[in-house]
Scaffold this motif. Structure first.
Motif, short mmCIF file in Angstrom:
data_model
loop_
_atom_site.label_atom_id
_atom_site.label_comp_id
_atom_site.label_asym_id
_atom_site.label_seq_id
_atom_site.Cartn_x
_atom_site.Cartn_y
_atom_site.Cartn_z
N THR A 88 0.86 -0.96 -0.10
CA THR A 88 0.10 -0.11 0.01
C THR A 88 0.83 1.28 0.17
OG1 THR A 88 0.14 -0.06 2.40
CG2 THR A 88 -1.92 -1.20 1.16
N LEU A 97 -4.56 1.24 -2.06
CA LEU A 97 -3.83 0.20 -2.90
C LEU A 97 -3.88 0.71 -4.18
CD1 LEU A 97 -2.89 -2.70 -2.30
CD2 LEU A 97 -5.25 -3.55 -3.04
N ARG A 98 -2.66 0.66 -5.09
CA ARG A 98 -2.68 1.21 -6.35
C ARG A 98 -1.88 0.27 -7.23
NH1 ARG A 98 0.53 6.08 -6.85
NH2 ARG A 98 -0.42 6.19 -8.86
N GLY A 100 -2.68 -1.56 -9.78
CA GLY A 100 -3.30 -2.96 -10.20
C GLY A 100 -3.34 -4.02 -9.12
N PHE A 101 -2.65 -3.55 -7.94
CA PHE A 101 -2.71 -4.89 -6.71
C PHE A 101 -4.18 -5.10 -6.29
CE2 PHE A 101 1.63 -3.14 -5.43
CZ PHE A 101 2.21 -4.16 -6.44
N GLU A 102 -4.36 -6.28 -5.97
CA GLU A 102 -5.67 -6.79 -5.91
C GLU A 102 -5.74 -7.41 -4.34
OE1 GLU A 102 -7.85 -7.29 -10.02
OE2 GLU A 102 -7.28 -9.01 -8.84
N ILE A 103 -6.67 -7.07 -3.69
CA ILE A 103 -6.96 -8.11 -2.42
C ILE A 103 -8.52 -8.64 -2.43
CG2 ILE A 103 -7.26 -8.09 0.19
CD1 ILE A 103 -5.41 -5.89 0.15
N LYS A 104 -8.52 -9.96 -2.71
CA LYS A 104 -9.60 -10.65 -2.83
C LYS A 104 -10.50 -10.73 -1.38
CE LYS A 104 -8.58 -12.76 -7.02
NZ LYS A 104 -7.28 -13.02 -7.24
N GLN A 107 -9.43 -13.25 1.70
CA GLN A 107 -7.90 -13.46 1.70
C GLN A 107 -7.54 -13.16 3.08
OE1 GLN A 107 -6.17 -11.45 -1.66
NE2 GLN A 107 -5.47 -13.39 -2.52
N PHE A 132 -11.48 -4.20 1.10
CA PHE A 132 -11.40 -5.01 0.05
C PHE A 132 -12.12 -6.37 0.52
CE2 PHE A 132 -8.47 -1.94 -1.87
CZ PHE A 132 -8.93 -1.89 -2.98
#
Length: 188
Positions: A88, A97-98, A100-104, A107, A132
């Motif tokens: 982050t 969060l930038r 293109g990072f993802e937290i599903k 998780q 997220f």
């Protein structure tokens, strides 16, 4: 092993003595500048292997490190544990969060830091993760120098007992010793 970690912090001049303004706004006579350790990949690997051993018992999917201090720590933990590691960063003072990072949703996440003092960066990162739908299961760090209990499980390579003072109570300020501000967060 904690003695070896302390030796490596001293050898790399990551453990500093003087008068420091911390990111929390408090003052201290010691500062742990982990970037000095992290510039040596083999030494960083050795120190963080202590944390890796502790994390092997923890069920998690992802490592998130707050910029700046947590980026390399997250990367190295991810490398050793074969887990994805992202970070982050602050935009206009807000952790986000930038890139293109993802937290599903669902998780399980470990927050990675260089040093935990008040846990402020970790708490800011925790809010992003939870936003997220992720669940924070702990904080991993090189140095735990927290005085008050952090609300999450803490996995560190070393526990450092370093005194911190408010500006009004700081004995170094009373002696008129100028401070330096080595951290990356702007203090208002």
């Amino acid at each position: 092993m904690e003695n070896r970690v302390l030796d490596l912090l001293k050898e790399t001049e990551a453990l500093l003595e003087g008068h420091f303004l911390l990111s929390s706004g408090k003052h201290s006579n010691r500062y742990c500048q982990c970037a000095r350790l992290l510039q040596y990949p083999q030494k960083a690997e050795e120190v963080l292997s202590v944390v890796v051993e502790k994390l092997k018992k923890v069920d998690f999917d992802l490592i998130v490190g707050p910029a700046m201090g947590g980026i390399i720590v997250a990367y190295e933990l991810g490398r050793q544990l074969n887990k994805p590691a992202i970070f982050t960063e602050r935009v206009d003072g807000e952790m986000c969060l930038r890139r293109g990072f993802e937290i599903k949703a669902g998780q399980k996440v470990i927050i990675a830091e260089d040093v935990v003092t008040t846990g402020k960066s970790s708490l800011e990162t925790s809010k992003v993760i939870e936003g997220f739908g992720g669940t924070v299961v702990g904080i991993a760090c090189i140095a735990d120098r927290s005085v008050e209990k952090v609300d999450l499980a803490l996995y560190s390579a070393i526990k450092l007992n370093v005194e911190a003072y408010s500006a009004e109570e700081c004995p170094l300020c009373k002696e008129k010793i100028p401070y330096i501000k080595p951290g990356s967060r702007n203090i208002k």
